[in-house]
Design a protein around this motif. Sequence first.
Motif, mmCIF file in Angstrom:
data_model
loop_
_atom_site.group_PDB
_atom_site.id
_atom_site.type_symbol
_atom_site.label_atom_id
_atom_site.label_comp_id
_atom_site.label_asym_id
_atom_site.label_seq_id
_atom_site.Cartn_x
_atom_site.Cartn_y
_atom_site.Cartn_z
ATOM 1 N N ARG B 100 -37.561 -42.534 -3.349
ATOM 2 C CA ARG B 100 -37.106 -42.905 -2.014
ATOM 3 C C ARG B 100 -35.581 -42.983 -1.994
ATOM 4 O O ARG B 100 -34.985 -43.719 -2.772
ATOM 5 N N ASN B 101 -35.007 -42.195 -1.135
ATOM 6 C CA ASN B 101 -33.545 -42.101 -1.036
ATOM 7 C C ASN B 101 -33.216 -41.804 0.419
ATOM 8 O O ASN B 101 -33.680 -40.788 0.943
ATOM 9 N N PRO B 102 -32.477 -42.673 1.107
ATOM 10 C CA PRO B 102 -31.807 -43.906 0.700
ATOM 11 C C PRO B 102 -32.771 -45.086 0.514
ATOM 12 O O PRO B 102 -33.924 -45.032 0.950
ATOM 13 N N ARG B 103 -32.236 -46.138 -0.094
ATOM 14 C CA ARG B 103 -33.047 -47.312 -0.386
ATOM 15 C C ARG B 103 -32.261 -48.573 -0.010
ATOM 16 O O ARG B 103 -31.070 -48.662 -0.291
ATOM 17 N N ALA B 104 -32.943 -49.514 0.629
ATOM 18 C CA ALA B 104 -32.299 -50.781 1.010
ATOM 19 C C ALA B 104 -32.809 -51.877 0.094
ATOM 20 O O ALA B 104 -34.016 -51.992 -0.114
ATOM 21 N N LEU B 105 -31.898 -52.635 -0.460
ATOM 22 C CA LEU B 105 -32.304 -53.715 -1.362
ATOM 23 C C LEU B 105 -31.417 -54.938 -1.158
ATOM 24 O O LEU B 105 -30.311 -54.842 -0.636
ATOM 25 N N ALA B 106 -31.934 -56.069 -1.605
ATOM 26 C CA ALA B 106 -31.187 -57.333 -1.521
ATOM 27 C C ALA B 106 -30.755 -57.721 -2.921
ATOM 28 O O ALA B 106 -31.532 -57.601 -3.867
ATOM 29 N N LEU B 107 -29.508 -58.168 -3.043
ATOM 30 C CA LEU B 107 -28.975 -58.527 -4.353
ATOM 31 C C LEU B 107 -28.481 -59.968 -4.323
ATOM 32 O O LEU B 107 -27.728 -60.345 -3.418
ATOM 33 N N ALA B 108 -28.904 -60.737 -5.309
ATOM 34 C CA ALA B 108 -28.363 -62.098 -5.445
ATOM 35 C C ALA B 108 -26.986 -61.991 -6.097
ATOM 36 O O ALA B 108 -26.630 -60.945 -6.636
ATOM 37 N N ALA B 109 -26.244 -63.072 -6.056
ATOM 38 C CA ALA B 109 -24.891 -63.064 -6.633
ATOM 39 C C ALA B 109 -24.954 -62.770 -8.130
ATOM 40 O O ALA B 109 -25.687 -63.417 -8.866
ATOM 41 N N GLY B 110 -24.221 -61.738 -8.546
ATOM 42 C CA GLY B 110 -24.160 -61.387 -9.963
ATOM 43 C C GLY B 110 -25.340 -60.577 -10.467
ATOM 44 O O GLY B 110 -25.377 -60.177 -11.621
ATOM 45 N N GLU B 111 -26.306 -60.342 -9.607
ATOM 46 C CA GLU B 111 -27.486 -59.581 -10.034
ATOM 47 C C GLU B 111 -27.143 -58.104 -10.198
ATOM 48 O O GLU B 111 -26.384 -57.544 -9.410
ATOM 49 N N GLU B 112 -27.724 -57.477 -11.215
ATOM 50 C CA GLU B 112 -27.506 -56.042 -11.424
ATOM 51 C C GLU B 112 -28.828 -55.319 -11.223
ATOM 52 O O GLU B 112 -29.863 -55.743 -11.725
ATOM 53 N N ARG B 113 -28.763 -54.249 -10.470
ATOM 54 C CA ARG B 113 -29.984 -53.474 -10.219
ATOM 55 C C ARG B 113 -29.729 -52.027 -10.578
ATOM 56 O O ARG B 113 -28.609 -51.528 -10.456
#
Lengths: 153, 422
Positions: B100-113
């Motif tokens: 899946r491209n594009p992809r929407a994601l949520a990131l917490a502070a300092g999180e690496e995905r």
Amino acid sequence: MLAYELGRSSRALPATGPLGVAGALLLVVLLVRAHPELVPWPSALLGIAYAIELVIRGPRVDDAAPLVAVGLLLCGELAAWSIDERLPVAVEWSVTRARAVALGALAFGSLAVAALVVGLASAPAGSGLAWTVVGAGSAVAVVAIAVTLARRS
Amino acid sequence: MTQHVSPRLTAYVALAAAGLLAGLVLGRVELVALAAPFALAAVVAPALARAPRLRMALELDRDRALESETVDATISLTAEGAEHVVVYLELPAELTTSARNPRALALAAGEERTIELPLRCERWGALVLGPPIVRARDRLGFYAWEARLGGRAPLRVYPSVETLHALLVPLETQVFVGNQVSRTKGDGIEFADIRAWAPGDRTRRINWRATARRGELWVNEQSPERNTDVVLFLDTFTDAQLGGRGTLDLSVRAATSLAHRYLQRKDRVGLVSFGGFLSWLEPESGTRQLYRIVDSLLQMDIVLSYAARNVNVLPPRSLPPKALVLALTPLLDPRTGPALLDLRARGFDLVVVEVSPVPFVEPGAGELEQLSYRLWRLSREALRARYRQAGVPVVEWTDGVPLNVPLEEVSTFRRYARPAHA
């Protein structure tokens, strides 16, 4: 929203009916054609129809006004969300949840503020030129704060 | 990062202002209440908006691949407080992905995905991926920040090589050792002839049977194994395309397969791109030359030019004497014909593989269009006849037909036709 406004007063129907129907049709059009720039207009039209109905109906305060206000806001926000969802983007559940929580918080906050406004208005605080000036100043201040924050960002 | 403000926010400010003003003028508190949610949104959204700090890296598991292979792209993303990040890796037409491209994601502070994208190489080409586009938004979508982060990743997709059972044998060989049996006589393995003994001949070369029969010493003669020079001559003046495929695509695939096979035989292979943009590679042998040729082929493109071109502009070393010149051409540009006939006149062993543009041309529906189409095909037939008159084998190669077929046609032509000396 439309049904609420149309059902409240038959006297105001000739004036509010076309506006309300136009707002609802506009909402349908923007949802079908996915025009994000039209999102505030249905809320604006329904709000004008509500204002006309208030004027025709008389001086009695409508206790449901906070609900109408939150309804108009949700109308715009949910329409914007619906259009966003049409983009071919794979959205994670956490993103959807975060937006739903934020929208819920905004709706509850709005309901509280609107209810507070209606509640304060019914309190016996007196009247006169001074209160009018304070009210006008507050209104200008709120808009100025919003504009300043928006420009600063 | 470029910041975008949703027009919705401006409209909400206007609605709030209008509601407050109307409430004041009409003396109705309901209208102030009506404006309150919009005023709240207009105040809260900018107050909470923070541009996210994003770091992103794009990596490929390798930088070279063959057609139909899969390359894994990895996008590493670190953000500080990004609640809604959309990551999009723009793909060239030569690559597809099932992810899946594009992809929407949520990131917490300092999180690496990390985002894994398996990329399937659909067509050859020298490609550059990235930088990926990242778009961060606040939760309600009032503010958005957009940037291209993560750098670029080059990827070379090589055309797949077609299996060739037999190659065209050049008429002349060169002086270095190779796999081609020379027509000349000398030290080698293949028996060529016998002749009377001469002083200096080695004893082990004596043919004892012939000597016993004739009563005098006779010796064997051998044909040496030599290499050959092959020049792949690509016509890049023009291209006929239909549905993503075209004559240049076919020419590049054919040139890759031929270069691969000739270099396997220890021959020296050169490349001439004869078109609006002129380029050449002098004949060399070895794997390195194969990579040089294929890299050069990947860069090949049609460059529109009205400049007159002939083979005089090519350096002499790009066309060594006795070389087999294999021309891959759609025979569409009028400048190609004279250049090829000029090569033939200079004594080169020339073979023309006509990469047929006919499958890429629609005949048209109208009577006039049909007539012009038939005339065009007749004129092509006449052009082929001109080459044959000059002793040049011309074979038509159509999309979907194995390359072995036209090569075998040329071999048959050469078996029954003597080379004409212009």
